[in-house]
Design an enzyme around this catalytic site. Structure first.
Site, PDB file in Angstrom:
ATOM      1  N   PHE A 133     -20.040 -39.270 -17.740  1.00  0.00           N
ATOM      2  CA  PHE A 133     -21.007 -40.350 -17.713  1.00  0.00           C
ATOM      3  C   PHE A 133     -21.695 -40.036 -16.226  1.00  0.00           C
ATOM      4  O   PHE A 133     -21.174 -40.552 -15.087  1.00  0.00           O
ATOM      5  CB  PHE A 133     -20.313 -41.597 -17.666  1.00  0.00           C
ATOM      6  CG  PHE A 133     -21.212 -42.871 -17.813  1.00  0.00           C
ATOM      7  CD1 PHE A 133     -21.577 -43.330 -19.052  1.00  0.00           C
ATOM      8  CD2 PHE A 133     -21.522 -43.579 -16.551  1.00  0.00           C
ATOM      9  CE1 PHE A 133     -22.429 -44.386 -18.953  1.00  0.00           C
ATOM     10  CE2 PHE A 133     -22.176 -44.790 -16.636  1.00  0.00           C
ATOM     11  CZ  PHE A 133     -22.546 -45.152 -17.831  1.00  0.00           C
ATOM     12  N   GLU A 372     -17.249 -48.499 -10.324  1.00  0.00           N
ATOM     13  CA  GLU A 372     -17.476 -49.733 -11.072  1.00  0.00           C
ATOM     14  C   GLU A 372     -17.944 -50.950 -10.443  1.00  0.00           C
ATOM     15  O   GLU A 372     -17.592 -52.182 -10.922  1.00  0.00           O
ATOM     16  CB  GLU A 372     -16.338 -49.942 -12.301  1.00  0.00           C
ATOM     17  CG  GLU A 372     -15.704 -48.849 -12.773  1.00  0.00           C
ATOM     18  CD  GLU A 372     -16.601 -47.745 -13.646  1.00  0.00           C
ATOM     19  OE1 GLU A 372     -17.809 -48.037 -13.589  1.00  0.00           O
ATOM     20  OE2 GLU A 372     -16.269 -46.639 -14.016  1.00  0.00           O
ATOM     21  N   THR A 374     -18.254 -52.196  -6.164  1.00  0.00           N
ATOM     22  CA  THR A 374     -17.377 -52.687  -5.016  1.00  0.00           C
ATOM     23  C   THR A 374     -17.026 -54.176  -4.978  1.00  0.00           C
ATOM     24  O   THR A 374     -17.688 -55.083  -5.637  1.00  0.00           O
ATOM     25  CB  THR A 374     -18.299 -52.186  -3.661  1.00  0.00           C
ATOM     26  OG1 THR A 374     -19.456 -53.102  -3.690  1.00  0.00           O
ATOM     27  CG2 THR A 374     -18.638 -50.722  -3.779  1.00  0.00           C
TER      28      THR A 374
END
Length: 393
Positions: A133, A372, A374
């Site tokens: 991805f 994903e 911070t």
């Protein structure tokens, strides 16, 4: 009484249905047999064990939350429990499941055409096709809207140019979901997803080495140089950032549970060690300072598990909001990294070796708390929810 039962301070076990406990126990047994005996060596050697992928697929772990196309179609809570058990083994191996299922497969399932779903998803669910991805770029991490990768439609082909960084699995992937800025119908750039077979000329993936974290997994730089794709390589649905963000939320939800697997394993390692290690004629567990550490760690993990279960139930009911996912991811990562670090102190000098898991977990969790979203990004999501004011810029 088992260590797991001792540390379940609020009897979360009783809140699980029989099929949920069965899913958890099946994955836990897999981790005990296939991961725990080998993970120290894999971590030391920076080796991703691709040989266990078929077994993961056989358990239905790949695209576990998706329906059809060979996917298991399990509930959000079952998925969360599975991620917790995999990450109790190692965060890097849970990351593989997340990249494959929550990111690459979800991107195709939510944004792809029926032909694209039929082409890719069954093989990915079976572990025969590996996906990655590609969203993050060298200068566009927390702000993906500033991505520089472009897609230009010319002569009936899309031509992609740009670079991506920190892309899990890219060097072993068969297909990459690449997000790029393409011209929309009115001529303005719009973020769109593209399915890029990694054998396509101009696609290059290079593992990032050496790393101090996530050593049993693969993260890569990607270079895209005049990568030519057919016109139907574009993901047709959900243009704009909502496409990748929906995938990221699936991955973040998995982290809410997964990080707690690393925390629980660290706690259990410290508890077992403290019962056996003798100092000044009695076990470490007999000292007040050690008991305080154990109590605080157990309380933090138990509280976070209740949060994770609540979010899972809300997700299964279709009521999980974006700010809730941010709250869960932020909370679980904070708890997990502190527990892993504290557990290491109980192990003393022995805790810096790979004979014990807490410091390995702590190193991995430095990555988990960063990718994903911070801590800072999720804090600002919550700030916006509370105040109505976006303070990202």
């Amino acid at each position: 009484m088992s260590t797991a039962a001792l540390t379940d301070l609020f009897d979360v076990e009783s809140e699980l249905a029989p099929h949920e406990r069965e899913t958890r126990d099946t994955v836990r047994a897999f981790v005990d047999v296939e991961i725990r005996p080998h993970i120290a060596r894999w971590f030391a050697d920076a080796y991703f064990p691709r040989e266990i992928v078929p077994a993961m697929a056989g358990l239905g772990l790949l695209g576990m939350h998706l329906e059809g196309y060979g996917c298991a179609g399990r509930s959000a809570v079952e998925y969360g429990l599975a991620m917790q058990e995999i990450e109790a083994g190692d965060s890097g191996l849970r990351t593989f499941v997340s990249v494959q299922g929550s990111l690459a497969m979800t991107a195709i399932a939510k944004n792809g055409s029926e032909e694209q779903r039929q082409r890719w998803l069954p093989g990915m669910a079976a572990g025969e096709i590996i996906g990655c991805f590609g969203l993050t770029e060298p200068t566009a991490g927390s702000d993906p809207g500033t991505m520089a990768t472009t897609a230009v439609l010319t002569g009936g082909e899309w031509v992609l140019n740009g670079a991506k960084r920190w892309i899990g699995l890219a060097s072993i992937a068969d297909v990459a979901v690449i997000w790029a800025k393409a011209l929309s119908d009115d001529g303005t750039p719009q973020v769109r997803g593209f399915l890029v077979p990694t054998a396509t000329p101009g696609f290059t993936a290079t593992p990032i080495e050496p790393k101090l974290s996530m050593r049993a997994s693969i993260q890569c730089d990607i270079e895209l140089t005049d990568v030519r794709l057919p016109e139907d390589a574009i993901l047709p649905h959900n243009p704009g950032l909502r496409g990748p963000f929906a995938c990221l939320n699936e991955a973040r939800y998995g982290i809410v549970w997964g990080a707690l697997g690393a925390a629980r394993d660290s706690l259990e390692a410290a508890l077992a060690y403290s019962a056996e290690r003798l100092q000044f004629g009695k076990p470490l567990a007999a000292y007040q300072l050690t008991q305080e550490k154990l109590a605080n760690m157990a309380l933090a993990v138990a509280q976070a598990q209740l949060v994770a279960l609540r979010l899972g139930r809300l997700k299964d009911e279709g009521r999980l909001d974006r700010h809730m996912i941010s709250a869960g991811k932020l909370n679980s990562c904070r708890v997990a990294i502190e527990v892993a670090r504290q557990a290491r102190t109980i192990l003393g000098g022995n805790g810096i070796t790979l004979d014990h898991s807490p410091l390995r977990h702590a190193n991995n969790l430095e990555s988990v708390r960063t990718y994903e979203g911070t801590d800072e990004v999720h804090t600002l999501v919550l700030g916006q929810h509370l105040t109505g004011i976006a303070a990202f810029r």
